[in-house]
Design a protein around this motif. Sequence first.
Motif, PDB file in Angstrom:
ATOM      1  N   PHE A  81     130.094  40.750  40.356  1.00 54.17           N
ATOM      2  CA  PHE A  81     131.277  40.541  39.520  1.00 54.17           C
ATOM      3  C   PHE A  81     130.964  39.466  38.486  1.00 54.17           C
ATOM      4  N   HIS A  82     131.679  39.536  37.356  1.00 54.37           N
ATOM      5  CA  HIS A  82     131.504  38.474  36.370  1.00 54.37           C
ATOM      6  C   HIS A  82     132.863  38.137  35.775  1.00 54.37           C
ATOM      7  N   HIS A  83     133.634  37.265  36.474  1.00 58.25           N
ATOM      8  CA  HIS A  83     134.983  36.967  36.008  1.00 58.25           C
ATOM      9  C   HIS A  83     135.102  35.589  35.360  1.00 58.25           C
ATOM     10  N   ARG A  84     134.138  34.761  35.569  1.00 54.10           N
ATOM     11  CA  ARG A  84     134.260  33.378  35.071  1.00 54.10           C
ATOM     12  C   ARG A  84     133.132  33.077  34.090  1.00 54.10           C
ATOM     13  N   LYS A  85     133.344  32.020  33.283  1.00 53.50           N
ATOM     14  CA  LYS A  85     132.315  31.654  32.301  1.00 53.50           C
ATOM     15  C   LYS A  85     131.430  30.523  32.808  1.00 53.50           C
ATOM     16  N   ASP A  86     132.003  29.678  33.715  1.00 53.26           N
ATOM     17  CA  ASP A  86     131.279  28.468  34.118  1.00 53.26           C
ATOM     18  C   ASP A  86     130.565  28.693  35.455  1.00 53.26           C
ATOM     19  N   ILE A  87     129.787  27.714  35.846  1.00 53.02           N
ATOM     20  CA  ILE A  87     128.987  27.815  37.070  1.00 53.02           C
ATOM     21  C   ILE A  87     129.852  28.140  38.290  1.00 53.02           C
ATOM     22  N   ILE A  88     129.373  29.021  39.131  1.00 55.84           N
ATOM     23  CA  ILE A  88     130.019  29.242  40.434  1.00 55.84           C
ATOM     24  C   ILE A  88     129.459  28.168  41.367  1.00 55.84           C
ATOM     25  N   SER A  89     130.353  27.289  41.886  1.00 54.20           N
ATOM     26  CA  SER A  89     129.835  26.117  42.596  1.00 54.20           C
ATOM     27  C   SER A  89     129.856  26.278  44.114  1.00 54.20           C
ATOM     28  N   GLY A 111     136.046  17.791  41.530  1.00 53.43           N
ATOM     29  CA  GLY A 111     135.283  16.690  40.946  1.00 53.43           C
ATOM     30  C   GLY A 111     136.122  15.460  40.687  1.00 53.43           C
ATOM     31  N   ALA A 112     137.463  15.641  40.680  1.00 56.02           N
ATOM     32  CA  ALA A 112     138.328  14.480  40.455  1.00 56.02           C
ATOM     33  C   ALA A 112     138.701  13.846  41.790  1.00 56.02           C
ATOM     34  N   LYS A 113     137.973  14.192  42.831  1.00 55.36           N
ATOM     35  CA  LYS A 113     138.208  13.676  44.177  1.00 55.36           C
ATOM     36  C   LYS A 113     139.606  14.050  44.684  1.00 55.36           C
ATOM     37  N   GLU A 114     140.031  15.283  44.378  1.00 52.54           N
ATOM     38  CA  GLU A 114     141.290  15.772  44.958  1.00 52.54           C
ATOM     39  C   GLU A 114     140.940  16.611  46.178  1.00 52.54           C
ATOM     40  N   GLN A 115     141.811  16.547  47.180  1.00 49.04           N
ATOM     41  CA  GLN A 115     141.670  17.429  48.336  1.00 49.04           C
ATOM     42  C   GLN A 115     142.905  18.328  48.319  1.00 49.04           C
ATOM     43  N   LEU A 116     142.702  19.638  48.054  1.00 43.90           N
ATOM     44  CA  LEU A 116     143.841  20.552  47.892  1.00 43.90           C
ATOM     45  C   LEU A 116     143.779  21.627  48.969  1.00 43.90           C
ATOM     46  N   PHE A 117     144.930  22.261  49.230  1.00 38.99           N
ATOM     47  CA  PHE A 117     144.980  23.333  50.222  1.00 38.99           C
ATOM     48  C   PHE A 117     145.664  24.548  49.597  1.00 38.99           C
ATOM     49  N   CYS A 143     143.438  30.661  43.184  1.00 35.69           N
ATOM     50  CA  CYS A 143     144.014  29.368  43.544  1.00 35.69           C
ATOM     51  C   CYS A 143     143.974  28.497  42.296  1.00 35.69           C
ATOM     52  N   LYS A 144     145.196  28.114  41.820  1.00 34.70           N
ATOM     53  CA  LYS A 144     145.256  27.290  40.622  1.00 34.70           C
ATOM     54  C   LYS A 144     145.792  25.912  40.997  1.00 34.70           C
ATOM     55  N   GLY A 145     145.592  24.953  40.103  1.00 34.98           N
ATOM     56  CA  GLY A 145     146.194  23.638  40.334  1.00 34.98           C
ATOM     57  C   GLY A 145     145.182  22.511  40.396  1.00 34.98           C
ATOM     58  N   ALA A 146     143.901  22.862  40.425  1.00 33.36           N
ATOM     59  CA  ALA A 146     142.902  21.789  40.425  1.00 33.36           C
ATOM     60  C   ALA A 146     142.747  21.253  39.006  1.00 33.36           C
ATOM     61  N   THR A 147     142.583  19.913  38.877  1.00 32.81           N
ATOM     62  CA  THR A 147     142.454  19.346  37.525  1.00 32.81           C
ATOM     63  C   THR A 147     141.003  19.236  37.101  1.00 32.81           C
ATOM     64  N   SER A 148     140.075  19.510  37.998  1.00 31.48           N
ATOM     65  CA  SER A 148     138.662  19.348  37.640  1.00 31.48           C
ATOM     66  C   SER A 148     137.877  20.454  38.334  1.00 31.48           C
ATOM     67  N   TYR A 149     136.554  20.455  38.099  1.00 38.87           N
ATOM     68  CA  TYR A 149     135.728  21.499  38.697  1.00 38.87           C
ATOM     69  C   TYR A 149     135.766  21.427  40.223  1.00 38.87           C
ATOM     70  N   ILE A 150     135.585  22.592  40.856  1.00 33.25           N
ATOM     71  CA  ILE A 150     135.628  22.667  42.324  1.00 33.25           C
ATOM     72  C   ILE A 150     134.244  22.321  42.874  1.00 33.25           C
ATOM     73  N   HIS A 173     133.304  26.191  38.320  1.00 28.86           N
ATOM     74  CA  HIS A 173     133.457  24.922  37.615  1.00 28.86           C
ATOM     75  C   HIS A 173     134.604  24.929  36.625  1.00 28.86           C
ATOM     76  N   ASP A 174     135.252  26.111  36.416  1.00 31.42           N
ATOM     77  CA  ASP A 174     136.419  26.043  35.543  1.00 31.42           C
ATOM     78  C   ASP A 174     137.698  25.866  36.354  1.00 31.42           C
ATOM     79  N   SER A 175     137.602  25.204  37.504  1.00 29.31           N
ATOM     80  CA  SER A 175     138.752  24.722  38.295  1.00 29.31           C
ATOM     81  C   SER A 175     139.555  25.802  39.009  1.00 29.31           C
ATOM     82  N   PHE A 176     138.985  26.960  39.209  1.00 26.10           N
ATOM     83  CA  PHE A 176     139.726  27.989  39.952  1.00 26.10           C
ATOM     84  C   PHE A 176     138.936  28.405  41.174  1.00 26.10           C
TER      85      PHE A 176
END
Length: 1972
Positions: A1078-1086, A1145-1151, A1121-1128, A1103-1106
């Motif tokens: 699949f190719h759905h994103r532009k940035d690195i898959i982390s 990357g912003a040191k958030e822990q999300l669920f 999953c949306k809502g992250a302010t920085s790269y995963i 890396h585009d926060s999704f």
Amino acid sequence: MAARSAPSCHLRLEWVYGYRGHQCRNNLYYTAAKEIVYFVAGVGVVYSPREHRQKFYRGHSDDIISLALHPERVLVATGQVGKEPYICVWDSYTVQTISVLKDVHTHGIACLAFDLDGQRLVSVGLDSKNAVCVWDWKRGKMLSMAPGHTDRIFDISWDLYQPNKLVSCGVKHIKFWSLCGNALTPKRGVFGKTGDLQTILCLACARDELTYSGALNGDIYVWKGINLIRTIQGAHTAGIFSMNACEEGFATGGRDGCIRLWDLTFKPITVIDLRETDQGYKGLSVRSVCWRGDHILVGTQDSEIFEIVVHERKKPFLIMQGHCEGELWALAIHPTKPLAVTGSDDRSVRIWSLVDHALIARCNMEEPIRCAAVNVDGIHLALGMKDGSFTVLRVRDMTEVVHIKDRKEAIHELKYSPDGTYLAVGCNDSSVDIYGVSQRYKKMGECVGSLSFITHLDWSSDSRYLQTNDGNGKRLFYRMPGGKEVTNKDETKGVHWASWTCVSGLEVNGIWPKYSDINDINSVDGNYIGQVLVTADDYGIVKLFRYPCLRKGAKFRKYIGHSAHVTNVRWSHDHQWVISIGGADHAVFQWRFIPERKLKDALHIAPQESLADSNSDESDSDLSDVPELDSEIEQETQLTYRRQVYKEDLPQLKEQYKEKQKSGTSKRRERAPGNSIRLHFVHGYRGYDCRSNLFYTQIGEIVYHVAAVGVIYNRQQNTQRFYLGHDDDILCLAIHPLKDYVATGQVGRDPSVHIWDTETIKPLSILKGYHQYGVCAVDFSADGKRLASVGIDESHTVVLWDWKKGEKLSIARGSKDKIFVVKMNPYVPDKLITAGIKHMKFWRRAGGGLVGRKGYIGTLGKNETMMCAVYGWTEEMAFSGTSTGDVCIWRDIFLVKTVKAHDGPVFSMHALEKGFVTGGKDGVVALWDDSFERCLKTYAIKRAALAPGSKGLLLEDNPSIRAISLGHGHILVGTKNGEILEVDKSGPITLLVQGHMEGEVWGLATHPYLPICATVSDDKTLRIWDLSPSHCMLAVRKLKKGGRCCCFSPDGKALAVGLCDGSFLMANADTLEDLVSFHHRKDIISDIRFSPGSGKYLAVASHDSFVDIYNVMSSKRVGICKGATSYITHIDWDIRGKLLQVNTGAKEQLFFEAPRGKRQTIPRMEVEKIGWASWTSVLGLCCEGIWPVIGEVTDITASCLTHDKMVLATGDDLGFVKLFRYPAKGKFGKFKRYVAHSTQVTNVRWTCDDSMLVTLGGADMSLMVWTNEMEGSREKRPCDSEESDTGSEEDGGYDSDVTRENEISYTIRALSTNIRPMFGIKPHLQQKEPSIDERPPVSRAPPQPEKLQTNNVGKKKRPIEDLMLELVFGYRGRDCRNNVHYLNDGDDIIYHTASIGILHNVATGTQSFYQEHNDDILCLTVNQHPKFINIVATGQVGDSADMSPTAPSVHIWDAVNKQTLAILRCYHSKGVCSVSFSATGKLLLSVGLDPEHTVTIWRWQEGAKIASKAGHNQRIFVAEFRPDSDSQFVSVGVKHVKFWTLAGRALLSKKGLLSTLEDARMQTMLAVAFGANNLTFTGTISGDVCVWKDHILCRVVARAHNGPVFAMYTTLRDGLIVTGGKERPSKEGGAVKLWDQELRRCRAFRLETGQVTDCVRSVCRGRGKILVGTRNAEIIEVGEKNAACNILVNGHVDGPIWGLATHPSRDFFLSAAEDGTVRLWDIADKKMLNKVNLGHAARTVCYSPEGDMVAIGMKNGEFIILLVSSLKIWGKKRDRRCAIHDIRFSPDCRFLAVGSSENSVDFYDLSLGPTLNRTSYCKDIPSFVIQMDFSADSRYLQVSTGCYKRHVYEVPSGRHLTDQAAIDRITWATWTSILGSEVMGIWSRHAEKADVNCACVSHSGISLVTGDDFGMVKLFDFPCPEKFAKHKRFLGHSPHVTNIRFTSGDRHVISAGGDDCRLVTFSAQEQTVFAS
């Protein structure tokens, strides 16, 4: 264009006119070959008068200012100026460098001198401290250094008749130095009354401690020892600049122009006045003189050198002359003859013959000359002057033709036109005037186009045009002779210029560097015929360019020799020579031009060796002629290896962050986990930027490196062993010729090279301190004793080491560009080659430097980049591989031929017995014959050739080969792709080890049930690795893009891979074939994760926060999953597959809820209750503790939890792998830490059964496999981990004595302050009131009465001459330990107190003293080795560690004869607190009180520091060598025990590990002892003794003592151990115990001291006796058999001792101190007779006149009177609240005067009996009372007070007596006052803070002793009313002498100490008077 390459012709220096006489002295000598050596500018000159020939030494890079001749008169040492000046020692015969001494001085080297046998050299710097430095010049090693003086030093000399003594002199001083150990200690010369204190300019040493010195006023001062004994006045009429000693006597030369010869006893022989001779002139000043036989050499201020033959002294022969003062600018060349004309600011014009090398004419003008020109016919010479005039002379007789002044500013340039009709004159006021020659120089025209001063002019060949340059760099043209400016370009286009001396213009564009607009080229001259151009610039460089040179930044050849500015340069008329002149150096250099055609014959003029890259180097300005760099090499040159944070910085960073966070860490932290891991296997090899780093060892194992690990691979067993001593990337590796040791160099701020043994994997030596950023190449010498290393700093420093000793032998700057390889010559250990970018250099060692010569390419080739190099079959032959695929063959430094070897660069080369093997980028291995004529065989590395046993797969055919090595019938090959291959001679290839290729590796996944893992990397490959014993790569697949993450599905069948372009794919885990992508994103898959269980969903984080969630079955995206302010960064599923945990990357822990991706908020506390399928998160409460103290500079990149949820492994940016206990709550959890990766650890994963941990290094591309060792299961093997490093918060325990010792701050004597709170103006600063009683000298009045009643009337009075130290009562036990030892089989004991070492005889009680320390001794140890019998080391307090005499030092001395064997000045600021000798006795260990508590090891006999390192951030109390070792020692201190190893010059330490014992905590450790089998015992603050095996705690001997264990002693002969502690005496316990060798059984001894608690500070065991030193200042001997105690030494426990009284008739005295005791001492029996405990601190004590009563004054205001006979109290009274300061019986025994700090003196009448009622008191005393004295008739009392005032009172009324005349008539019974005009002289100049505390006049009334706050006892004559009276000083106390007394009969002086609470007895030596 042609200008791209340097011209192929050459200049050779042929002659230098001039001599440096200004600002230099003593710089002219005869060599053994009767040649004359001197210097001028930056060149050393050796002139042969017989052959009239000069040789030049050109190893300096700046002005030479000092010179010394070796005693054998062949070698010369010269010193230069500059920012990093150095000294060269060179051979005057061959003019080659022998040694270079550098890296010590700054600014410049002012003086030099060799010692008598020429082994050592002393130098003096020009820095602010005028540092004096002594060198072992052959080895290039500094032996000692000290600050010289605060002002300039002019001369220094070794005393040729006494070893280790030097003398230096300079501005207003002369100093006599002694060298001992590494300490240079000066004593200032005492001028005394014999001569005036003045500047001494020169000196010479003679026999019998005599020194002759020349002074500024022309006198000669003669010194004996340090005292001036006589002066020879008027030796010269002005300053004596030079003094030279020879066999016949001495020669001196002065500013008066005279030379005087003296015989050996300095009686005058003759005088030669040079001013009166034929060549003389007024104002001649001699700067240097050398007398040899009947010849005398004289150098003058005006740059002349005279040679005088003694019997024809009126006719000195002038052998050299030059310009002097001012600057030299004018230079002109005669048009037809080989003559040059120069003119200078010294107003002289001189004509030189270029053929005869001589001055042929000289004429003095009225004004300074700035330019010159000779007309075409050679008849007229025009000179331009500084005042704006110009003069024309006739050349033949120098007569004036015309003098014209039309301008006011200096004339800077003038030139005759080519037809001889005009003269153009350029002035600094921007104009050019044109004069007609034949019209008697009438002005014809004027050119006024310039806006700035005129710098250069040139005429056109037809004399019709003139071109000018000005200060703005503008080039203008004028029509001649009118001077109209030409603006039309076309008109000037075709003009042919007669000469070219302009610096701007198209033809000379190339002389300017690119991108520079600087104006620093002073002169140019074009040689049209030879098509070359010569330039002169501000940096002292003469350059040769091709002419014309049109493009900026042209290539050139450069020549150095001049110092700063070269002001002018010209070709001679026939272009045979170039003449250049120096501005400030006044020198004229004549260079011979060697055209290209002659170069062939002149190969012998190979570029001269240089230290500064110079002489005839090619320029290094432009790369345009080098072919494009190979892409691989280019990539490599761009690597910088810089780190944001170096491992070396971590301790400091931690400290800084700890300070900030002191508050936060109150919670008790989790213990570190019980598990540990051990490195098991590493997949990877560093080939992408390293070469030749792969070898066979002796036994056929393979050694190489990857990341920070040295790997030894056994190919039979497929196992690896590891050297883990490095803490960052290893960049190079070399193997010892015997193939058993390996050297590896690493990255670091101060990078190190480790030499280690491949068998034991132990480090043998660690070399550091001279490179920066990293070490990129190393090589062993053929004998294996030396090692060469190259750094990656800006100048690619090359260092040569003696690696076993860890000593730097030599160092040099390598090259501006990268160096790839260093190779040592197998035949000559002093030679080596380096090769790199456009660089091939041949070096040889010269002392502390290396002298390099560039390879000479000639016409054979271009300056290529060299990638590898080897030596051939002779020392002359060398071979190098280039970046273009050629092999260059060199003989000596010349390129002989090149052979094409590979397509693309030759990366590796190896010499065999009969040939060579090479490997290149083309993937081919080639075998060659021994001369590179034929290629014998080639092997191509191809997949087809891979043998079946390979441990992996080749990624591509013909990989780039980076390393080749032969052995064991195979060729070993390392490739750029990280593969190691073994090529069989017959062709098959086996792959042994491989790793990822270049690019970061991030993706890692372990299989759900098999021991395999998958990795994916930026190198665009996906790889599967087998983790079971076969350790190989099972499969590999190339990807279109690099990947960052991967994951196995729960059933292990599918493998998901996330790529860098935002796409991901799923592949079959077995075949690696695509299932879906699949190719759905532009940035690195982390991160990518299958849901647990059936693996229904796949979560993909980018890396585009999704985070996208896909349904695996339907292959559809079902949620985002949306809502992250920085790269995963990380994602984890819960067990049910319903919940996702996400880190960003912003040191958030999300669920998020799956599969829809709805965001959930979960309370922090609940998170850990959820069952997670995996835990790779780095955030949240459960892993708060994994973030380090320095979390701001490092990131935790990965974590992984074991399946049993017990241990969390983490990886971080610094390359550490850490294990934590899970959950890691609370900040800064404890951990175990492992170093193997270099920089970033990108991922960590446990295998399916937790048996292994797999870690990935990002940039090091390595995959490391660690085995997990469960708690309890592992054998007790010392783990490789380090315990967590945040010091434990638990306190280490408390004890008052320990705390005091820890917090005590030691100040040096010179800074001590007053002990009494005095105020007011010091006596010597008070205005003196004139006495009424100043009577006329002859008067009728009765004579003045005696000042003092004397009790030995009738005897002739003799003053006391000297005091000798006789007895010391006291021992320093309060704050020092282990400082009492037996010597001589127990007959003597040795200990210390204050600044004195004491040898005390047990039987007789006599003492002898070591008094060389200048401040308090803090530690003492005895050398136990039989070779060094009775050798003692003592360490003292000091100031800053600047190597000056007040710096802390260790003295090593012989206890019997008190000889000092060595003094080691150390870098421990504040003081030395512990010393210990090694097993062989040759090494000494010292520990400092500086903030880092530095630990240093010395080779004490040489005074050499071997190694030094910061010990601990808190106090270290003791450090001791193991009794059987020279390399292992242990240090103990506050919460600290460390086990140290000395490896070469490096100190390696391991912290003691507590982890193996439950609940063991790190306590403060106080003492250490040793047992067999590497056992160590440490005594703790709690009374336990810890037992350590290696560095691991193995048991605790609980409560060995009830209080702290302060002292431990290991008996060498039987291994028994003595411990001493602090405890209360009880039936079973004792403060001293004797234990067996393993500390299992003991026997206790009680000390019968009667103290409540015994506190033992020192123990030592001799034959059947134990020696104990206590805190109470007693030294006790305890018998082992009968436990009997014998007190040998007594002293007061606590000071200060204020009270002191001597018995009126016997040799007894009393002392009273703060410890509440009064003690009675017997001088004759040398012991304490009695002591009385008063219960309160006592302040003063006094005997009654008959000696039957004693009065004692107390601190609480009470006083007591005792009867001496019964020691019963006769009476006591307390009328005051504060301390009684002095108490006195009146001489008639009627009154008792009591003086207190309440500003009062009370009188008590003793005749009324013991009721002691106060009868009266003295009123209005201005301050507290210090001392009191009664008058002889008991009617008056003098009181000295705390405001520096003395009052006299009547007794008993207490009335203040103010009548000065009456006071002057009083005779005093005693005198102890420090105030009063009679003792004005006792106050010293230096007493700003410190005071004189006490004084006492002898009973004879003519001598006076004082004690002061500096700890000095001084002896004066009494009275001493003059200020600053003469005296003698005696050291023996620490700071503060509190009281001092003469005993009866003046036989002894007793002094009492404040800080040191000790009593010192001096015996008084009277002056002997012979009866006439």
